[in-house]
Design an enzyme around this catalytic site. Structure first.
Site, mmCIF file in Angstrom:
data_model
loop_
_atom_site.group_PDB
_atom_site.id
_atom_site.type_symbol
_atom_site.label_atom_id
_atom_site.label_comp_id
_atom_site.label_asym_id
_atom_site.label_seq_id
_atom_site.Cartn_x
_atom_site.Cartn_y
_atom_site.Cartn_z
ATOM 1 N N ARG A 15 -1.147 5.522 -0.803
ATOM 2 C CA ARG A 15 -1.019 6.240 -2.062
ATOM 3 C C ARG A 15 -2.102 5.790 -3.046
ATOM 4 N NH1 ARG A 15 5.263 5.017 -3.168
ATOM 5 N NH2 ARG A 15 4.643 3.133 -2.028
ATOM 6 N N LYS A 75 1.635 0.213 -5.909
ATOM 7 C CA LYS A 75 2.495 -0.889 -5.493
ATOM 8 C C LYS A 75 2.252 -2.134 -6.333
ATOM 9 C CE LYS A 75 5.221 -1.119 -2.950
ATOM 10 N NZ LYS A 75 6.664 -0.877 -3.269
ATOM 11 N N TYR A 94 4.371 0.013 -10.069
ATOM 12 C CA TYR A 94 5.647 -0.574 -9.661
ATOM 13 C C TYR A 94 5.481 -2.089 -9.595
ATOM 14 C CZ TYR A 94 7.481 4.012 -8.249
ATOM 15 O OH TYR A 94 7.930 5.307 -8.244
ATOM 16 N N HIS A 96 8.797 -4.441 -9.304
ATOM 17 C CA HIS A 96 9.924 -4.991 -8.528
ATOM 18 C C HIS A 96 9.932 -6.521 -8.591
ATOM 19 C CE1 HIS A 96 10.691 -0.982 -7.034
ATOM 20 N NE2 HIS A 96 9.479 -0.893 -6.544
ATOM 21 N N GLU A 118 9.390 1.339 -12.435
ATOM 22 C CA GLU A 118 10.797 1.463 -12.040
ATOM 23 C C GLU A 118 11.780 1.229 -13.170
ATOM 24 O OE1 GLU A 118 9.768 -2.857 -10.975
ATOM 25 O OE2 GLU A 118 8.772 -0.894 -10.945
ATOM 26 N N ASP A 270 12.941 -3.230 -1.858
ATOM 27 C CA ASP A 270 11.988 -3.607 -2.912
ATOM 28 C C ASP A 270 12.628 -4.513 -3.954
ATOM 29 O OD1 ASP A 270 9.540 -2.510 -2.199
ATOM 30 O OD2 ASP A 270 10.046 -0.542 -2.986
ATOM 31 N N VAL A 298 11.489 -1.261 5.569
ATOM 32 C CA VAL A 298 10.106 -1.080 5.115
ATOM 33 C C VAL A 298 10.082 -0.996 3.593
ATOM 34 C CG1 VAL A 298 8.097 0.438 5.174
ATOM 35 C CG2 VAL A 298 9.426 0.033 7.260
ATOM 36 N N ALA A 299 9.244 -1.857 2.985
ATOM 37 C CA ALA A 299 9.258 -1.974 1.527
ATOM 38 C C ALA A 299 8.465 -0.884 0.816
ATOM 39 C CB ALA A 299 8.728 -3.351 1.118
#
Length: 372
Positions: A15, A75, A94, A96, A118, A270, A298-299
């Site tokens: 991404r 990410k 993001y 997390h 988030e 996550d 899968v994160a």
């Protein structure tokens, strides 16, 4: 403002933080956008398309970070990226943080202002920048579960929909938020035998109204959950506490009681995961076994459908990027409390209470810190 878009470095993450259309919009408003060469190439967004949109193409991530006033990515920053952040820089991505004390420490040490997608809120208390990836992840969760139910992928050898005369797979969904409802849509569409748990009776009423007797709805009760999990072929963990570590809803003891070859998919990984036995995996090596149960954790699940995910994400994030660029961070955060809710770290100070609670750290609320 100078806005930087680096190439993502997490395993199998394709991404990208801004599309050429986003770049064009920002450049027309007088901003400069630096895009690392190859940032979108894997999903058909060529360097030339970014150049035509007005971006300046940059050869290295280090140069992007050194020049950008705001870094926009997807990410959470990896260790090498955290090391490139600097004081008075904005990071919008993001994060997390709750289950990741090393990243928290690194971001605090950087002096940057870090805004987490988030935890940006919307009207009515929703999470508009998390929602599109939640929609993608839980639709994918059912696809992943169906694939890993196959014997060749470690499962019991069950077809999700069954066939005439043979039962469909039994799917249990824990949580009826955005993630859970999207999993429900996919699972029922595939013909599975589905039940869903939540503590919000109104959500369960809505599901009952839409699906009727095709779906069994249950109030979250530990005994009922145990009974359903022991019979389940698939369990989807779809529970979220905004910004906080996910609650451990399924113990290792309960995993031991499940069928050999059953599949659990932890969409909350996550945030630390909602199965006690969960640990993050990658698209390169997505599963592991615990007591014969296949774990898919899968994160960055949406990274597998990176083009769809990029456009879904940037449709939601772009107005906030635009606000930060046009107004400057301090004014944008002061005038928009929804965006301010996303501020997790500001110039060496933790501002997120859920992260502070998860890691036993002190914090200062964003509104207090910004008013000082």
């Amino acid at each position: 403002m100078i806005i930087g878009v680096p190439q993502e470095v997490k395993n199998n993450e394709f991404r990208v933080g801004l599309t050429p259309g986003n770049v064009s919009g920002l450049c027309r408003q007088g901003h400069a956008v630096l895009v690392q060469r190859g940032a979108g190439a894997q999903i058909g967004l060529s360097d030339e398309s970014y150049r035509i949109a007005g971006a300046t193409l940059i050869n290295s991530a280090a140069e992007v970070y050194s020049k950008a006033e705001m870094v926009v990515k997807v990410k959470e920053p990896q260790a090498q990226e955290c090391a490139m952040l600097r004081e008075d820089q904005i990071l919008f991505t993001y994060l997390h943080l709750a289950p990741d004390p090393m990243q928290t420490k690194a971001l605090i040490s950087s002096g940057a202002s870090c805004i987490a997608y988030e935890t940006v809120t919307g009207q009515g208390g929703g999470l508009p920048l998390l929602a599109p990836m939640s929609e993608v992840a839980d639709r994918m969760a059912i696809q992943a579960a169906a694939a890993h139910l196959e014997k060749t992928n470690g499962g019991l050898g069950i077809l999700m929909a069954g066939v005439p005369g043979v039962s469909a797979a039994k799917v249990v969904i824990l949580g009826a938020g955005v993630v859970g409802r999207n999993a429900l849509q996919m699972a029922t569409g595939m013909g599975a035998d589905v039940c869903i748990f939540d503590r919000d009776i109104e959500r369960l009423r809505q599901i009952d109204f839409l699906y009727g007797n095709r779906v069994r709805t249950y109030y979250s009760d530990s005994l009922l959950i145990e009974q359903e999990l022991m019979a389940a072929d698939v369990v989807i963990g779809a529970v979220l506490l905004p910004g906080a570590a996910a609650p451990k809803l399924v113990s290792a003891e309960l995993i031991r009681k499940m069928k050999t070859g059953a599949v659990v998919v932890d969409v909350a990984i996550d945030q630390g995961g909602c199965f006690e036995t969960s640990k993050p995996t990658t698209h390169a090596d997505p599963t592991f076994l615990v007591d014969g149960v296949v774990h898919y954790c899968v994160a960055n699940m949406p990274g597998a459908v990176a083009r769809t995910s990029t456009f879904a994400l940037t449709n939601a994030t772009y107005p906030f990027v635009e606000a930060l660029a046009n107004q400057g961070m301090m004014r944008a955060l002061s005038t928009n409390y929804h965006l301010r809710d996303g501020l997790s770290v500001h110039r060496g100070v933790l501002t997120s209470e859920p992260v502070a609670q998860a890691q036993s750290l002190s914090f200062v609320p964003a509104e207090v810190l910004l008013a000082a």
